[in-house]
Design a protein around this motif. Structure first.
Motif, mmCIF file in Angstrom:
data_model
loop_
_atom_site.group_PDB
_atom_site.id
_atom_site.type_symbol
_atom_site.label_atom_id
_atom_site.label_comp_id
_atom_site.label_asym_id
_atom_site.label_seq_id
_atom_site.Cartn_x
_atom_site.Cartn_y
_atom_site.Cartn_z
ATOM 1 N N ALA A 31 -68.522 118.722 84.535
ATOM 2 C CA ALA A 31 -66.847 119.162 84.672
ATOM 3 C C ALA A 31 -67.135 120.003 85.718
ATOM 4 C CB ALA A 31 -66.871 119.654 83.130
ATOM 5 N N ALA A 32 -67.798 121.008 85.433
ATOM 6 C CA ALA A 32 -67.913 122.019 86.700
ATOM 7 C C ALA A 32 -67.974 121.434 88.514
ATOM 8 C CB ALA A 32 -68.616 123.738 86.628
ATOM 9 N N LEU A 33 -68.367 120.807 88.321
ATOM 10 C CA LEU A 33 -69.171 120.370 89.759
ATOM 11 C C LEU A 33 -68.139 118.932 90.023
ATOM 12 C CD1 LEU A 33 -71.051 119.719 92.191
ATOM 13 C CD2 LEU A 33 -72.226 118.111 91.249
ATOM 14 N N GLY A 34 -67.902 118.011 89.297
ATOM 15 C CA GLY A 34 -66.950 117.086 89.549
ATOM 16 C C GLY A 34 -65.526 117.987 89.961
ATOM 17 N N THR A 35 -65.006 118.695 89.163
ATOM 18 C CA THR A 35 -63.791 119.884 89.260
ATOM 19 C C THR A 35 -63.555 120.477 90.850
ATOM 20 O OG1 THR A 35 -62.857 120.527 86.910
ATOM 21 C CG2 THR A 35 -62.484 121.555 88.714
ATOM 22 N N GLU A 36 -65.154 121.256 91.229
ATOM 23 C CA GLU A 36 -65.491 122.011 92.302
ATOM 24 C C GLU A 36 -65.444 120.290 93.903
ATOM 25 O OE1 GLU A 36 -68.361 123.146 95.567
ATOM 26 O OE2 GLU A 36 -69.066 123.980 92.976
ATOM 27 N N VAL A 37 -65.807 119.214 93.274
ATOM 28 C CA VAL A 37 -65.506 118.321 94.496
ATOM 29 C C VAL A 37 -64.539 117.909 94.681
ATOM 30 C CG1 VAL A 37 -66.120 115.759 95.506
ATOM 31 C CG2 VAL A 37 -67.838 117.689 93.785
ATOM 32 N N ARG A 38 -63.181 117.739 93.604
ATOM 33 C CA ARG A 38 -62.004 117.713 93.448
ATOM 34 C C ARG A 38 -61.402 118.394 94.854
ATOM 35 N NH1 ARG A 38 -57.522 118.399 89.364
ATOM 36 N NH2 ARG A 38 -55.386 116.875 90.687
ATOM 37 N N LEU A 39 -61.457 120.073 94.153
ATOM 38 C CA LEU A 39 -60.530 120.780 95.108
ATOM 39 C C LEU A 39 -60.708 120.815 95.521
ATOM 40 C CD1 LEU A 39 -61.212 123.858 92.397
ATOM 41 C CD2 LEU A 39 -58.803 122.295 92.567
ATOM 42 N N HIS A 79 -69.764 111.179 86.547
ATOM 43 C CA HIS A 79 -71.254 110.525 85.466
ATOM 44 C C HIS A 79 -71.793 111.397 84.760
ATOM 45 C CE1 HIS A 79 -70.638 105.997 86.854
ATOM 46 N NE2 HIS A 79 -70.785 107.264 87.816
ATOM 47 N N PRO A 80 -72.028 110.383 83.311
ATOM 48 C CA PRO A 80 -72.486 111.888 82.082
ATOM 49 C C PRO A 80 -73.896 113.122 83.262
ATOM 50 C CG PRO A 80 -72.841 110.360 80.584
ATOM 51 C CD PRO A 80 -72.162 109.667 82.882
ATOM 52 N N LEU A 81 -74.537 112.053 83.649
ATOM 53 C CA LEU A 81 -75.924 113.036 84.969
ATOM 54 C C LEU A 81 -75.169 113.491 86.596
ATOM 55 C CD1 LEU A 81 -78.658 111.087 83.772
ATOM 56 C CD2 LEU A 81 -77.659 113.446 82.636
ATOM 57 N N GLU A 82 -74.574 112.893 86.519
ATOM 58 C CA GLU A 82 -74.247 112.911 88.430
ATOM 59 C C GLU A 82 -72.612 113.268 88.569
ATOM 60 O OE1 GLU A 82 -76.337 110.025 89.540
ATOM 61 O OE2 GLU A 82 -75.341 108.678 89.498
ATOM 62 N N ILE A 83 -72.483 113.141 89.868
ATOM 63 C CA ILE A 83 -71.031 113.201 90.598
ATOM 64 C C ILE A 83 -71.305 112.173 92.023
ATOM 65 C CG2 ILE A 83 -69.127 113.750 91.830
ATOM 66 C CD1 ILE A 83 -68.461 114.902 88.480
ATOM 67 N N GLN A 84 -70.405 111.439 91.922
ATOM 68 C CA GLN A 84 -70.595 110.932 92.911
ATOM 69 C C GLN A 84 -69.456 110.404 93.978
ATOM 70 O OE1 GLN A 84 -71.436 106.141 91.479
ATOM 71 N NE2 GLN A 84 -73.758 106.327 91.540
ATOM 72 N N VAL A 85 -69.639 110.662 94.881
ATOM 73 C CA VAL A 85 -68.397 110.330 95.978
ATOM 74 C C VAL A 85 -68.685 108.596 96.357
ATOM 75 C CG1 VAL A 85 -67.730 111.317 98.349
ATOM 76 C CG2 VAL A 85 -68.196 112.711 96.592
ATOM 77 N N CYS A 86 -67.754 108.687 96.456
ATOM 78 C CA CYS A 86 -67.824 107.000 97.104
ATOM 79 C C CYS A 86 -66.458 106.738 98.355
ATOM 80 C CB CYS A 86 -66.397 105.939 96.306
ATOM 81 S SG CYS A 86 -68.293 105.539 94.823
ATOM 82 N N PHE A 87 -67.235 106.358 98.969
ATOM 83 C CA PHE A 87 -66.679 105.784 100.768
ATOM 84 C C PHE A 87 -66.216 104.201 101.009
ATOM 85 C CE2 PHE A 87 -68.802 109.682 101.485
ATOM 86 C CZ PHE A 87 -68.488 109.581 102.172
ATOM 87 N N LEU A 88 -64.580 104.573 100.008
ATOM 88 C CA LEU A 88 -64.458 102.399 99.678
ATOM 89 C C LEU A 88 -64.002 101.674 100.976
ATOM 90 C CD1 LEU A 88 -62.027 104.782 97.088
ATOM 91 C CD2 LEU A 88 -64.123 103.076 97.194
ATOM 92 N N GLN A 89 -63.984 102.535 102.062
ATOM 93 C CA GLN A 89 -63.810 101.107 103.362
ATOM 94 C C GLN A 89 -65.122 101.284 104.198
ATOM 95 O OE1 GLN A 89 -59.565 101.845 104.866
ATOM 96 N NE2 GLN A 89 -58.948 102.412 103.287
ATOM 97 N N VAL A 90 -65.551 100.998 104.121
ATOM 98 C CA VAL A 90 -67.488 100.777 104.665
ATOM 99 C C VAL A 90 -67.719 99.506 104.923
ATOM 100 C CG1 VAL A 90 -69.681 101.609 104.213
ATOM 101 C CG2 VAL A 90 -68.354 103.078 103.406
ATOM 102 N N LYS A 91 -67.112 98.858 106.409
ATOM 103 C CA LYS A 91 -67.295 97.881 106.213
ATOM 104 C C LYS A 91 -68.337 97.880 107.831
ATOM 105 C CE LYS A 91 -62.692 96.754 104.668
ATOM 106 N NZ LYS A 91 -61.366 97.143 104.893
ATOM 107 N N LYS A 92 -68.572 96.413 107.673
ATOM 108 C CA LYS A 92 -69.487 96.302 109.155
ATOM 109 C C LYS A 92 -68.927 97.163 109.924
ATOM 110 C CE LYS A 92 -70.356 92.718 112.093
ATOM 111 N NZ LYS A 92 -70.706 91.269 112.404
ATOM 112 N N GLY A 93 -69.868 97.714 110.820
ATOM 113 C CA GLY A 93 -70.129 98.713 111.509
ATOM 114 C C GLY A 93 -69.814 100.131 111.310
ATOM 115 N N PHE A 94 -69.348 100.835 109.993
ATOM 116 C CA PHE A 94 -70.089 101.838 109.476
ATOM 117 C C PHE A 94 -71.362 102.615 109.960
ATOM 118 C CE2 PHE A 94 -69.856 105.484 106.463
ATOM 119 C CZ PHE A 94 -68.487 105.851 106.769
ATOM 120 N N TYR A 95 -70.874 103.853 110.676
ATOM 121 C CA TYR A 95 -72.536 104.525 111.012
ATOM 122 C C TYR A 95 -72.939 105.523 110.165
ATOM 123 C CZ TYR A 95 -75.350 106.110 115.232
ATOM 124 O OH TYR A 95 -76.628 106.685 115.419
#
Length: 163
Positions: A31-39, A79-95
């Motif tokens: 909860a603390a990590l997710g809140t920090e990432v959000r901020l 998630h219960p054990l981790e936070i994921q930061v998703c990159f949602l528009q990683v299409k062909k050519g993302f370096y």
């Protein structure tokens, strides 16, 4: 039974309180990590619209320049054990020369966090800047942030492993 307000009501008065209750279901460290990432994301992208989905498997905060979920550029997934930061528009050519992003998706990949240190790394900063440049729509240059509760699943997996 749905417990959330209609998606058409931006900045629902209790949205922050509702989000806090969703986050409180997780272990304190997550909860603390997710809140920090959000901020940190909020400071970096102050006009982002946060679209919240309290799904069966996880809590998702999508960061979008519009109210359309398909325009979201990033998401923060609890998630219960981790936070994921998703990159949602990683299409062909993302370096990604250092192969920091995980996943086999052709459009979305993620960075797994057990602490926030990777967000300070130059390689991750470069990935975030690239994601912004390649996004379908940019974040607004001015305006206020918005938080919209889009969905609350009636049935959910336990958010803590001891449940």
């Amino acid at each position: 039974m749905r417990r959330d307000p209609p998606a058409s009501i931006p900045n629902y008065p209790n949205a922050e309180a509702q989000l806090a209750s969703f986050i409180a279901k997780y272990p304190p460290a997550i909860a603390a990590l997710g809140t920090e990432v959000r901020l940190r994301f909020r400071r970096r992208y102050p006009t982002a619209i946060e679209l919240v989905y309290d799904n069966y498997d996880a809590l998702v905060l999508a960061l979008s320049p519009t109210e359309r979920p398909s325009d979201a550029i990033f998401s923060i997934v609890f998630h219960p054990l981790e936070i994921q930061v998703c990159f949602l528009q990683v299409k062909k050519g993302f370096y990604d020369p250092e192969h920091r992003l995980q996943g086999r998706g052709r459009i979305a990949k993620h960075l797994t966090l057990t602490n926030s240190a990777p967000l300070d790394e130059p390689a991750v900063d470069a990935l975030m800047r690239q994601a912004i440049r390649r996004a379908k729509a940019p974040f607004a240059t001015d305006g206020l942030p918005r938080l919209i509760i889009r969905y609350v699943a009636a049935l959910q997996r336990p958010r803590r492993l001891d449940q």
